[in-house]
Design an enzyme around this catalytic site. Structure first.
Site, PDB file in Angstrom:
ATOM      1  CG  ASP A 133      -1.830  -1.134   1.354  1.00 18.04           C
ATOM      2  OD1 ASP A 133      -1.881  -1.942   0.408  1.00 18.04           O
ATOM      3  OD2 ASP A 133      -2.509  -1.249   2.392  1.00 18.04           O
ATOM      4  CG  ASP A 213      -3.377   3.843  -0.113  1.00 15.41           C
ATOM      5  OD1 ASP A 213      -3.073   4.980   0.288  1.00 15.41           O
ATOM      6  OD2 ASP A 213      -3.980   2.994   0.585  1.00 15.41           O
ATOM      7  CG  HIS A 262      -5.473  -1.054  -1.848  1.00 13.21           C
ATOM      8  ND1 HIS A 262      -5.369  -1.464  -0.551  1.00 13.21           N
ATOM      9  CD2 HIS A 262      -5.107   0.260  -1.850  1.00 13.21           C
ATOM     10  CE1 HIS A 262      -4.956  -0.446   0.208  1.00 13.21           C
ATOM     11  NE2 HIS A 262      -4.810   0.615  -0.579  1.00 13.21           N
ATOM     12  CG  ASP A 264      -3.562  -5.615  -4.494  1.00 16.13           C
ATOM     13  OD1 ASP A 264      -4.611  -5.130  -4.049  1.00 16.13           O
ATOM     14  OD2 ASP A 264      -2.501  -5.667  -3.840  1.00 16.13           O
ATOM     15  CB  CYS A 366      -1.946  -6.764   0.823  1.00 16.35           C
ATOM     16  SG  CYS A 366      -3.404  -6.426  -0.135  1.00 16.35           S
TER      17      CYS A 366
HETATM   18  N1  ABU Z   1      -6.104  -4.222   0.196  1.00 10.70           N
HETATM   19  C1  ABU Z   1      -6.670  -5.097  -0.779  1.00 10.70           C
HETATM   20  C2  ABU Z   1      -8.133  -5.257  -0.503  1.00 10.70           C
HETATM   21  C3  ABU Z   1      -8.934  -5.037  -1.685  1.00 10.70           C
HETATM   22  C4  ABU Z   1     -10.329  -5.582  -1.475  1.00 10.70           C
HETATM   23  O1  ABU Z   1     -10.991  -5.229  -0.488  1.00 10.70           O
HETATM   24  O2  ABU Z   1     -10.790  -6.382  -2.292  1.00 10.70           O
END
Ligand code: ABU
Length: 381
Positions: A133, A213, A262, A264, A366
């Site tokens: 992040d 981020d 995010h 990913d 992450c």
């Molecule tokens: N920090 C990744 C979390 C993303 C999501 O909540 O799918």
């Protein structure tokens, strides 16, 4: 009995796997994509992690079922048992990486339980569990993200010792401007229940100051993909675009995640010409046309956590895995449908236990930031 056993395992873990091993050499920074052979990486730690108090920024992306957790624990250290179980899994990840001859560094956790004050507000910290992040590695440059949560304002200092080492080894080092995170940085009208108004996605942060981020970016060599989210705004994207150099193109994408934070768990590049997408948020038609010649692989449904709760994230941590190279991918061991699919597609999954890390808001991707991968800067489109 159960607790005693964990305490014992935990103390063994701490004894034999110290954080901040200063004997480990820091190498050159070089990582251009998500799949070149991995050589050096940062793995986060949940040591000293503190639960944030409920706030509009936290509420913007937190599942409503998790509100009780923040009301009960907000402003206090995470429960010991959560820390202990997640630490064991993080140390297991370190062992797997080291057995693959990958150099691993760990951050120096700050005292996140200390209250700090800026001219505009007061807060405690969060954790140094998710280097993804905070740090964005593009080629030979480490970018410190500006961040958007007050609890994360000083988080980068957990990584400063190692960033300085990388700088000494020749890395370029680019700290992004920090926003004030004052009240008027946040959108006072944002309501997580109406994340879209007249077809326009709404976010809890405004465009008043630069914000991003690092985990809202994903890298495919000269092409970098980024989404606006509840922590990343257009100014933040433009700041990165202007600073990383003209050999890169930054493409902004938007998908169906109503509460994005995010990228990913939304799109994950696996190898040249192979992209995994989250089928519940991404329509193929929403992908930029440059992906037309790529194989698009839909992630299978997540396996619901057996004994962990997703306090900070969606269910889609399934997709939050880490590629060691174009074939080998470290995945959470309970995600059987994902493991089967990856094998069918010719990948070699390396399953590890990581479910007890999920409640901290992420999975293996992450929890890491790859610092060096062996490969050149190329165009894959
Ligand atoms: N920090 C990744 C979390 C993303 C999501 O909540 O799918």
């Amino acid at each position: 009995m159960f607790g005693d056993c964990f305490e014992f395992l935990y103390s063994l873990n701490q004894k034999f796997m110290p954080l901040n091993d200063s004997n480990k050499k820091f190498g050159q920074v070089w990582s251009c994509n998500e799949w070149d052979p991995l050589e050096e990486i940062i793995v986060g730690t949940v040591e000293n992690a503190v639960v944030p108090v409920w706030s509009p920024a936290v509420a913007s992306t937190t599942p409503t079922h998790a509100k009780w957790f923040f009301e009960k624990h907000g402003g206090q250290p995470f429960p010991d048992e959560m820390i202990e179980k997640a630490s064991i899994e993080l140390n297991g990840l370190v062992k797997v990486l080291e057995d693959l001859d990958i150099t691993v560094h760990r951050p120096k956790p700050l005292d996140f339980n200390t209250e700090y004050k800026t001219p505009w507000w007061e807060s405690k910290g969060l954790y140094s569990a998710m280097p993804r992040d905070v740090l964005l590695v593009i080629g030979d440059t480490i970018i410190e993200a500006s961040m958007a949560w007050r609890t994360r304002y000083f988080e980068v200092f957990a990584y400063r010792d190692m960033i300085e080492e990388y700088f000494r080894e020749g890395a370029r080092w680019l700290p992004a401007p920090k926003s004030t995170m004052a009240d008027d940085f946040y959108n006072p009208n944002y309501d997580p229940a109406t994340p879209e108004i007249d077809g326009v996605r709404q976010f809890v942060i405004s465009e008043k100051e630069v914000s991003f981020d690092a985990a809202d970016f994903t890298r495919c060599g000269k092409d970098i993909f980024v989404q606006k989210s509840n922590v990343t705004n257009a100014m933040g994207i433009e700041w990165v675009r202007r600073h990383i150099g003209s050999e890169y193109k930054v493409h902004e994408v938007e998908f169906g995640d109503q509460h994005p934070m995010h990228i990913d768990t939304t799109i994950v590049p696996l190898a040249p010409g192979k992209l995994m997408i989250n089928p519940s948020w991404v329509e193929r038609s929403q992908l930029p046309s440059m992906f037309d010649s790529w194989e698009i692989i839909e992630a299978p449904e997540p396996v619901n956590p057996f004994d962990s709760a997703l306090y900070f994230s969606s269910d889609w941590l399934t997709m939050n895995f880490l590629s060691v190279d174009e074939k080998r991918i470290i995945v959470e061991e309970n995600e059987a449908p994902l493991i089967d699919l990856l094998k069918k597609k010719g990948f070699e999954p390396i399953p590890i236990p990581f479910r007890n890390f999920y409640p901290f808001g992420g999975s293996i991707h992450c929890a890491t930031t790859d610092v060096r991968r062996n490969g050149g800067l190329e165009s894959y489109f």
